[in-house]
Design a protein around this motif. Structure first.
Motif, PDB file in Angstrom:
ATOM      1  N   THR A  30      25.972   8.508  54.738  1.00  0.00           N
ATOM      2  CA  THR A  30      26.414   9.432  53.248  1.00  0.00           C
ATOM      3  C   THR A  30      27.350   8.501  53.059  1.00  0.00           C
ATOM      4  O   THR A  30      28.624   8.741  52.187  1.00  0.00           O
ATOM      5  N   LEU A  33      26.933   5.984  50.579  1.00  0.00           N
ATOM      6  CA  LEU A  33      26.666   5.806  49.289  1.00  0.00           C
ATOM      7  C   LEU A  33      28.289   6.484  48.721  1.00  0.00           C
ATOM      8  O   LEU A  33      28.492   6.355  47.136  1.00  0.00           O
ATOM      9  N   LEU A  38      28.247   7.904  44.380  1.00  0.00           N
ATOM     10  CA  LEU A  38      27.034   8.559  44.816  1.00  0.00           C
ATOM     11  C   LEU A  38      27.814   9.601  45.798  1.00  0.00           C
ATOM     12  O   LEU A  38      27.407   9.537  46.164  1.00  0.00           O
ATOM     13  N   TYR A  40      27.085  13.510  47.327  1.00  0.00           N
ATOM     14  CA  TYR A  40      26.391  13.829  47.996  1.00  0.00           C
ATOM     15  C   TYR A  40      26.220  16.258  47.547  1.00  0.00           C
ATOM     16  O   TYR A  40      27.689  15.594  47.907  1.00  0.00           O
ATOM     17  N   LEU A  59      21.992  13.905  44.824  1.00  0.00           N
ATOM     18  CA  LEU A  59      22.973  12.630  44.531  1.00  0.00           C
ATOM     19  C   LEU A  59      22.677  12.821  43.648  1.00  0.00           C
ATOM     20  O   LEU A  59      20.989  13.771  42.707  1.00  0.00           O
ATOM     21  N   THR A 120      20.533   4.662  41.621  1.00  0.00           N
ATOM     22  CA  THR A 120      20.753   5.421  43.321  1.00  0.00           C
ATOM     23  C   THR A 120      19.517   4.728  43.732  1.00  0.00           C
ATOM     24  O   THR A 120      20.010   4.548  45.301  1.00  0.00           O
TER      25      THR A 120
END
Length: 715
Positions: A30, A33, A38, A40, A59, A120
């Motif tokens: 995480t 990301l 990105l 979430y 996402l 992604t």
């Protein structure tokens, strides 16, 4: 929004590593990301003995496009500078850059770099292999001809990404020739065939069908509930064990709870020994008979499969091992009782406690002398305290404690009871180790208290004497825990002890035993070094008291107290009665919460600030008392009279340990102090008047310092 599902399927992950591994995987993925833009909505990690998995919800499908302005050199800069700018900005010609003007710096080039966001899955395919290769297992291994290190051989990687309702795509990448896919496997024995999955709900449902409970908390709940149900059906109670439940949960993917039995003859062994034996050797739970309060001759085991015979063979196999281990435990128990505690004591003369502090026998003798000294101060019989201190460590050399070190102390109590020793002595054998942590209870029986304090104080003074103190986060001898134990024993039992006296008494025995009579030899080039000098560092006991002040601040702060008030009362000369100190601190805290207290504190600070400035300027200290003949103003006369009255009342109140009365007396200074600063000029033109008024300010300082050092009070 799309979801990510990642599963790393391997051989069995050690149970002790599973929970941390799940948290680590969630954080690493995480964080990576988010770092790439990105964001979430939620993430949950899963772990079983054979798989480490992560689901990330909500996402975006791709990164946002980025537009960045990159500042370049000034217009007319050398060609080399321009060439470097074009290369870093990805431009083919300076004509592609913009020119911006700055009133101070002139014209300079700016490149507008537009970066298209990637999908992604592309980003995931980039970050996951790096995370797998660098995953921080406590221990890892390589296998075959590959270069990858993992906790156990990694067999497959499942990685899918997609929106609910659509067919998710497989995020394609490879780690050490292991290519990602949408394929996993179920239970090793009951459903080993491979199968494909789409996203989290599909993965969990198909794993359930394949005899795998993926959710760790659900496996724990199944084990606990089924174990309780089996116990209830047999008229027994489960002895719950959170640590064992955590471990067993990490050993099974499909928990099947079964009950076994052992012979009742083993119930002659203490319950704690039975439980330790069954827990350590077979990871099984024990059951209690509510009618007797003792353990029953039953145990609960957790299997990892549904056996065709209903688990009979599994129960029988575990029963054979448990009976064998209980036979060993019974032999140890019987042998220990036959030999007795006293027979083991001479062996301590040949066991080194610490190379600079002598043998265990010498240490036990020191503890016995100190316990005898402490005993009258805590309401204990000195003879019993001395006897308990001499025998309390004997169980360390017994067979049972050798097999199960966690039972030290407890076994000493059992053996002492069996040998007919006084109940106080038996209790001290167990309780002198307490408290062993913040959640552990403190001993309250006087003999136990005397031995526990003597044990911990000898340890602390000893390591202070040889300059082996805690440093930073390092505390190999658990001295912080020992100090906190002393603090808790004193405060929770309301004991009135002078710590410096006890430290000095302990140090005298240590210097005598460890520095004069025990010669420490070091091998140096085949020869022997000289013995250690026979004295501890100067200021050892006062330095140790300062350490106690720090630990007390931590303890009180954790219980909601102000650490600056601890400083304020501990700063008083000779303040080593911890219980009195805390009483004084609590009274001071209540006083400072009042309007009188806050106002007096402000007046005190004003007086002290003036004193400091003038003392620094004059190069001398101003100390009272004042001269009555030089009191010219009514306000200073009233303040001087109030000071005499308050000092007398504070002295009487402190002698009676009536700290509330002492604070009340101080509160009466509020009005005359305020009036003094309103009406009197301290720095009078007449030198004699000025000096007398400065001495009057010192009287305020002196009066307050009978209770606490107000300089250390914050706010």
């Amino acid at each position: 929004m799309p979801d990510l599902l990642l599963e790393l399927f391997s051989e069995e992950i050690p149970a002790r590593m599973q929970a941390q591994a799940a948290d680590t995987l969630r954080k690493l993925v995480t964080d990576a990301l988010v770092e790439r833009g990105l964001v979430y909505e939620g993430a949950k990690a899963f772990v079983t003995p054979r798989r480490l998995a992560l689901a990330v919800h909500g996402l975006p499908g791709r990164q946002a496009d980025q537009r960045e302005e990159k500042k370049g050199p000034r217009v007319g800069a050398p060609e080399a500078a321009l060439a470097g700018f074009l290369k870093s900005a990805g431009l083919s010609s300076i004509d592609e850059a913009k020119v911006q003007s700055d009133p101070k710096k002139g014209d300079f080039y700016v490149a507008v770099v537009e970066k298209k966001g990637r999908t992604t899955p592309e980003v995931i395919a980039e970050i996951i292999p790096d995370i797998i290769r660098a995953f921080p297992w406590p221990k890892s291994m390589r296998w075959g001809a590959g270069a990858l290190r993992w906790v156990r051989p990694l067999h497959s990687i499942l990685c899918t990404f997609g929106v609910e309702g659509d067919e998710p795509e497989v995020v394609r990448f490879a780690v050490d020739h292991i290519a990602s896919s949408n394929v996993t496997r179920g239970h090793r024995f009951m459903a080993p065939a491979p199968f494909t999955v789409k996203r989290l709900d599909d993965w969990m449902a198909k794993l359930e069908t394949a005899k795998v409970v993926a959710d760790r908390e659900r496996r724990k709940a199944i084990i606990l509930n089924d174990a309780k149900d089996l116990a209830l059906a047999a008229g027994l109670e489960l002895v719950e064990d959170e640590g064992l439940l955590e471990e067993v949960c990490g050993l099974v993917e499909w928990p099947v709870v079964l009950m076994g039995a052992f012979e009742e003859r083993f119930l002659d062994i203490p319950d704690e020994v039975i439980r330790a034996t069954i827990r350590a050797n077979q990871k099984c739970f024990v059951l209690k008979d509510p009618r007797t309060g003792r353990l029953a001759s039953r145990f609960i085991l957790v299997s990892n499969l549904v056996a065709s015979d209903g688990g009979a063979a599994i129960v029988a196999g575990n029963g054979r091992v448990i009976r064998a281990r209980l036979s060993d435990a019974k032999f140890f128990w019987d042998t220990d009782r036959a030999n007795g505690l006293e027979s083991r004591m001479p062996k301590f003369a040949h066991i080194t406690f610490h190379e600079k502090l002598g043998t265990q026998a010498a240490r036990i003798e020191r503890i016995a002398r100190l316990a005898k000294l402490i005993a009258p101060q805590v309401g204990a019989d000195p003879a019993l305290a001395e006897e308990a201190a001499r025998i309390a460590k004997a169980d360390l050399l017994t067979e049972v404690v050798g097999e199960f070190p966690e039972l030290q102390g407890l076994m000493g109590r059992y053996y002492a009871q069996g040998e007919g020793m006084a109940p106080e002595v038996a209790a001290a054998c167990e309780e002198h180790y307490k408290p062993q942590g913040p959640g552990d209870r403190v001993p309250t029986a006087p003999v136990s208290v005397a031995v526990a304090l003597a044990d911990k104080i000898d340890t602390l003074v000893g390591f202070w004497a040889i300059d082996e103190k805690p440093t930073g986060s390092k505390d190999p001898y658990a001295l912080r825990r020992a100090a906190l134990g002393v603090i808790r024993i004193i405060l929770e039992n309301g004991l009135r002890l002078r710590l410096l006296d006890l430290f000095e008494a302990s140090l005298r025995t240590i210097e005598t035993d460890a520095f004069e009579h025990i010669t420490r030899f070091d091998h140096v080039d085949g020869g022997l070094a000289n013995p250690r000098p026979a004295t501890a560092p100067v200021g050892t006991t006062k330095d140790l008291l300062s350490f106690f002040a720090d630990r007390l601040k931590v303890y009180l702060r954790e219980n909601g107290a102000r650490f600056d008030l601890v400083d304020a009362v501990f700063a008083l000369e000779g303040q080593d009665d911890l219980f009195e100190l805390v009483l004084r601190m609590k009274a001071l805290a209540r006083f400072l919460e009042s309007e009188d207290g806050r106002t007096l504190l402000a007046g005190y600070r004003r007086a002290v600030n003036i004193l400091r400035i003038e003392e620094k300027k004059d190069g001398r200290a101003y100390k009272g008392p004042t001269s009555a003949a030089l009191l010219k103003e009514e306000a200073e006369e009233k303040l001087a009279a109030a000071m005499d009255d308050v000092k007398e009342r504070v002295t009487k109140a402190l002698a009676a340990e009536d700290f509330e009365a002492a604070m009340t007396a101080l509160a009466d200074l509020r009005a005359p102090v305020d009036a003094f600063f309103e009406a009197v000029t301290v720095n009078a033109a007449d030198p004699a008047l000025r000096e007398n008024r400065l001495k009057l300010l010192d009287e305020i300082r002196t009066a307050t310092r009978a209770i606490a050092d107000f300089d250390r009070i914050e706010g």
